[in-house]
Write an enzyme that holds these catalytic residues in place. Structure first.
Site, PDB file in Angstrom:
ATOM      1  N   LYS A   1       3.837 -47.095  -6.210  1.00 35.85           N
ATOM      2  CA  LYS A   1       3.902 -47.999  -5.063  1.00 35.85           C
ATOM      3  C   LYS A   1       4.563 -49.295  -5.481  1.00 35.85           C
ATOM      4  CE  LYS A   1       0.210 -47.688  -1.862  1.00 35.85           C
ATOM      5  NZ  LYS A   1      -0.888 -48.245  -1.077  1.00 35.85           N
TER       6      LYS A   1
ATOM      7  N   ASP B   1      -6.774 -53.574   8.866  1.00 36.22           N
ATOM      8  CA  ASP B   1      -5.800 -52.628   9.417  1.00 36.22           C
ATOM      9  C   ASP B   1      -6.371 -51.231   9.223  1.00 36.22           C
ATOM     10  OD1 ASP B   1      -3.636 -51.315  10.331  1.00 36.22           O
ATOM     11  OD2 ASP B   1      -2.210 -52.103   8.873  1.00 36.22           O
TER      12      ASP B   1
HETATM   13  N1  LIG Z   1      -1.362 -42.591  -2.919  1.00 36.54           N
HETATM   14  C1  LIG Z   1      -0.651 -42.141  -1.892  1.00 36.54           C
HETATM   15  N2  LIG Z   1      -0.397 -40.826  -1.774  1.00 36.54           N
HETATM   16  C2  LIG Z   1       0.337 -40.354  -0.736  1.00 36.54           C
HETATM   17  N3  LIG Z   1       0.865 -41.141   0.231  1.00 36.54           N
HETATM   18  C3  LIG Z   1       0.637 -42.456   0.174  1.00 36.54           C
HETATM   19  C4  LIG Z   1      -0.133 -43.029  -0.878  1.00 36.54           C
HETATM   20  N4  LIG Z   1      -0.206 -44.343  -0.670  1.00 36.54           N
HETATM   21  C5  LIG Z   1       0.478 -44.583   0.460  1.00 36.54           C
HETATM   22  N5  LIG Z   1       0.996 -43.459   0.969  1.00 36.54           N
HETATM   23  C6  LIG Z   1       1.824 -43.331   2.185  1.00 36.54           C
HETATM   24  O1  LIG Z   1       2.761 -44.397   2.196  1.00 36.54           O
HETATM   25  C7  LIG Z   1       2.639 -45.158   3.395  1.00 36.54           C
HETATM   26  C8  LIG Z   1       2.861 -46.632   3.074  1.00 36.54           C
HETATM   27  O2  LIG Z   1       1.883 -47.114   2.144  1.00 36.54           O
HETATM   28  P1  LIG Z   1       1.038 -48.416   2.445  1.00 36.54           P
HETATM   29  O3  LIG Z   1       0.210 -48.190   3.685  1.00 36.54           O
HETATM   30  O4  LIG Z   1       0.308 -48.810   1.235  1.00 36.54           O
HETATM   31  O5  LIG Z   1       2.204 -49.451   2.746  1.00 36.54           O
HETATM   32  P2  LIG Z   1       2.166 -50.770   3.634  1.00 36.54           P
HETATM   33  O6  LIG Z   1       3.500 -51.396   3.513  1.00 36.54           O
HETATM   34  O7  LIG Z   1       0.969 -51.570   3.257  1.00 36.54           O
HETATM   35  O8  LIG Z   1       1.939 -50.174   5.064  1.00 36.54           O
HETATM   36  P3  LIG Z   1       1.340 -50.874   6.372  1.00 36.54           P
HETATM   37  O9  LIG Z   1       2.496 -51.375   7.146  1.00 36.54           O
HETATM   38  O10 LIG Z   1       0.644 -49.703   7.031  1.00 36.54           O
HETATM   39  O11 LIG Z   1       0.385 -51.921   5.908  1.00 36.54           O
HETATM   40  C9  LIG Z   1       1.244 -44.860   3.936  1.00 36.54           C
HETATM   41  O12 LIG Z   1       1.220 -44.898   5.334  1.00 36.54           O
HETATM   42  C10 LIG Z   1       0.930 -43.469   3.408  1.00 36.54           C
HETATM   43  O13 LIG Z   1       1.309 -42.492   4.359  1.00 36.54           O
END
Ligand SMILES: Nc1ncnc2c1ncn2[C@@H]1O[C@H](COP(=O)(O)OP(=O)(O)OP(=O)(O)O)[C@@H](O)[C@H]1O
Length: 548
Positions: free
Chosen positions: A220, A332
């Protein structure tokens, strides 16, 4: 320098690209790859790239104009623009400071803390120490410092290829551990394979990768082409600081993953800081891998699997309500913030988690109003805080996003009254999380021990002959909600239940017991249209219907 082999697909043709480092990959893979679903990000990256260069040209143009200008009015205008720009920048730095302070609060808060891993990058940690009482952590100094970095950043952009990874900080990370488990570090992701884009949100992009051809993980990082970065750069024109602001979301998430240890919170395996795209210390979190939650798909699975998701969620919310950091709310709370790992629900997006219970004054009736699209709740104010607001917000969200869809639908009829009560009591916020958990654990107890079958006094019309060491490979038919798409594979508590299922399917004339069990210990059974292909199979047991 971290090199990875990228196999890229373009218009379904495979193109081999080599020699890109991981953070380059994480930030800009979409520039190079064509994988269906990548177009959006690719556009974003191109947009940001173009934007940076435009910005660079604009700044140069402005400065030339000012050098040759003797008009005092223009100089005054320029000064006032600079002052406004500086205030603007200060605003950004204050936001960084707020996020930094929040992470510091979570790290300092008492409670469990056996982990010695420290996801706060060295630079931030230095500042963290500087922010002790009597601190010299001065946002103005940071403004000066980052102003220099900013100029450096823009100069580099004009002369170098965009998004070129510089060097990796090989920190002494092997000694880090969380609860005595050694953590992964930059060296762990040197040679990742099978990289696949998983998803992205407002701030982050997530990729799947395989380490040492064995462990699959999620990587990530800040999405350079994401909305967060794009909006921030548009507003403040400072990619380096915008990156820092966005990266604090990952640092916060890693900090919470480290402090909050629970089977339904995704595990942090490690992290890596490396210089990338002319930005110092870009961060990549290495976490447990899950699969994104697909609500439509969930509605097609068995009640037992859907119940498991609700139970996982309630166990998680119970832990969050009593966590070592205090009561944690997930601000969220959409299904996309969760993933499935081997059937268990786990929360992945913790950057919007908060431990702040809303402040209130006993004389105000509006301080503790919780607003949802379909209804509002007013909570009592106690000792200046809205009583249980974090717990109740989580619970109502669990009700509206999960329980209503997943709990009652196709449940065993005898469990329906209890399940309806759970749905109603959480929908009305009559119960807190403790009672809700008790009731869901009761449902599990009834289901796991077959008590849900007690009232089904159905008399079976046919007899079934038990055939030992035999199986039926063919004679499949489809049923819902089967664990296998081209056959009828269902879970049962007992032979009596299996006979009941077979009697309720018009096609069923036999069934084969498998040695597989579900998470509740129920046995998986193949239902068949007949025994025509009955053959010998050591250890297997088949039941064949006799008579009509
Ligand atoms: N460990 C993981 N394994 C599989 N998919 C993941 C994992 N972590 C995140 N994802 C996918 O990646 C997407 C984006 O991750 P994350 O929600 O952390 O990002 P964000 O930028 O914080 O998103 P948001 O706008 O929802 O806050 C998630 O919606 C999920 O579907």
């Amino acid at each position: 320098m971290l090199l990875i082999q990228l196999i890229t697909m373009k218009r379904r043709k495979i193109v081999v690209a080599a020699g890109f480092c991981l953070s380059f990959f994480l930030g800009t893979l979409m520039n190079l790859l064509y994988i269906p679903g990548f177009e959006h990000h690719q556009n974003h990256d191109n947009r940001v790239h173009r934007y940076y260069h435009k910005k660079q040209q604009r700044v140069t143009g402005d400065s030339q104009l000012h050098v040759g200008e003797s008009d005092t009015k223009a100089v005054a205008e320029s000064n006032s623009k600079n002052a406004a720009g500086s205030r603007h920048h200060q605003d950004l730095l204050l936001q960084i400071r707020e996020r930094f302070d929040e992470v510091v609060r979570y790290r300092r808060r008492q409670g469990h803390g056996s982990g010695t891993g420290d996801p706060v990058r060295p630079l931030e940690r230095r500042r963290l120490m500087d922010s002790e009482p009597g601190d010299n952590w001065d946002p103005i100094k940071v403004i000066e410092r980052t102003d220099n970095q900013q100029t450096h950043f823009q100069n580099r952009l004009s002369s170098s290829t965009y998004m070129q990874t510089k060097s990796r900080k090989d920190l002494t990370m092997n000694s880090r551990s969380i609860n005595s488990t050694p953590m992964l570090d930059c060296s762990s992701i040197d040679n990742v394979t099978n990289i696949q884009y998983l998803g992205s949100g407002y701030t982050k992009a997530v990729y799947k990768a395989t380490l040492n051809n064995s462990l699959s993980v999620a990587l990530k990082s800040v999405d350079f082409g994401g909305h967060d970065m794009e909006n921030c750069v548009k507003k403040y024109g400072s990619p380096g600081d915008c990156y820092r602001l966005a990266s604090f979301k990952i640092v916060k998430e890693m900090t919470l993953m480290e402090r909050l240890q629970h089977p339904n919170i995704l595990k942090l395996y490690g992290y890596c800081y490396q210089d990338s795209n002319d930005i110092q210390d870009t961060v990549t979190a290495i976490t447990e891998l899950g699969s994104p939650l697909e609500m439509i798909q969930l509605l097609q699975t068995s009640w037992e699997e859907r119940f498991r998701i609700c139970l996982s969620l309630v166990r998680l919310l119970h832990y969050l309500a009593h966590s070592p950091l205090g009561s944690v709310t997930l601000l969220d709370f959409r299904p996309r913030q969760f993933v499935l790992v081997a059937g268990e629900l786990k929360v992945t997006d913790l950057d919007d988690a908060s431990t702040e219970e809303a402040p209130c004054s006993p004389s105000s009736t509006s301080d503790c109003v919780m607003e949802f699209p379909a209804r509002n709740f007013t909570l009592p104010c106690s000792r200046g805080r809205c009583l249980g607001i974090n717990e109740k917000r989580n619970l109502y969200n669990a009700y509206r996003f999960f329980f209503t869809y997943l709990l009652p639908h196709s449940a065993p009829p005898t469990l329906r009254p209890l399940l309806d009560k759970i749905v109603n009591s959480t929908g009305e916020l009559i119960w807190g999380i403790d009672e809700t958990l008790l009731q869901l654990e009761e449902v599990l107890h009834l289901y796991r021990n077959g008590f849900y079958l007690q009232n089904s006094t159905q008399t079976h019309r046919a007899d079934y002959k038990r055939v030992v060491d035999a199986s039926i490979p063919g004679e499949n038919y489809r049923c819902w909600p089967s664990y296998q798409h081209d056959g009828c594979l269902l879970s049962v508590y007992s032979i009596t239940e299996a006979i009941g299922v077979c009697e309720s399917h018009a096609q069923c004339r036999a069934f084969v017991l498998t040695n597989q069990t579900t998470w509740t210990g129920h046995q998986l059974v193949f239902f068949k249209t007949g025994p025509a292909s009955l053959n010998s199979a050591k250890g297997q047991v088949t039941y064949v219907r006799v008579g009509s």
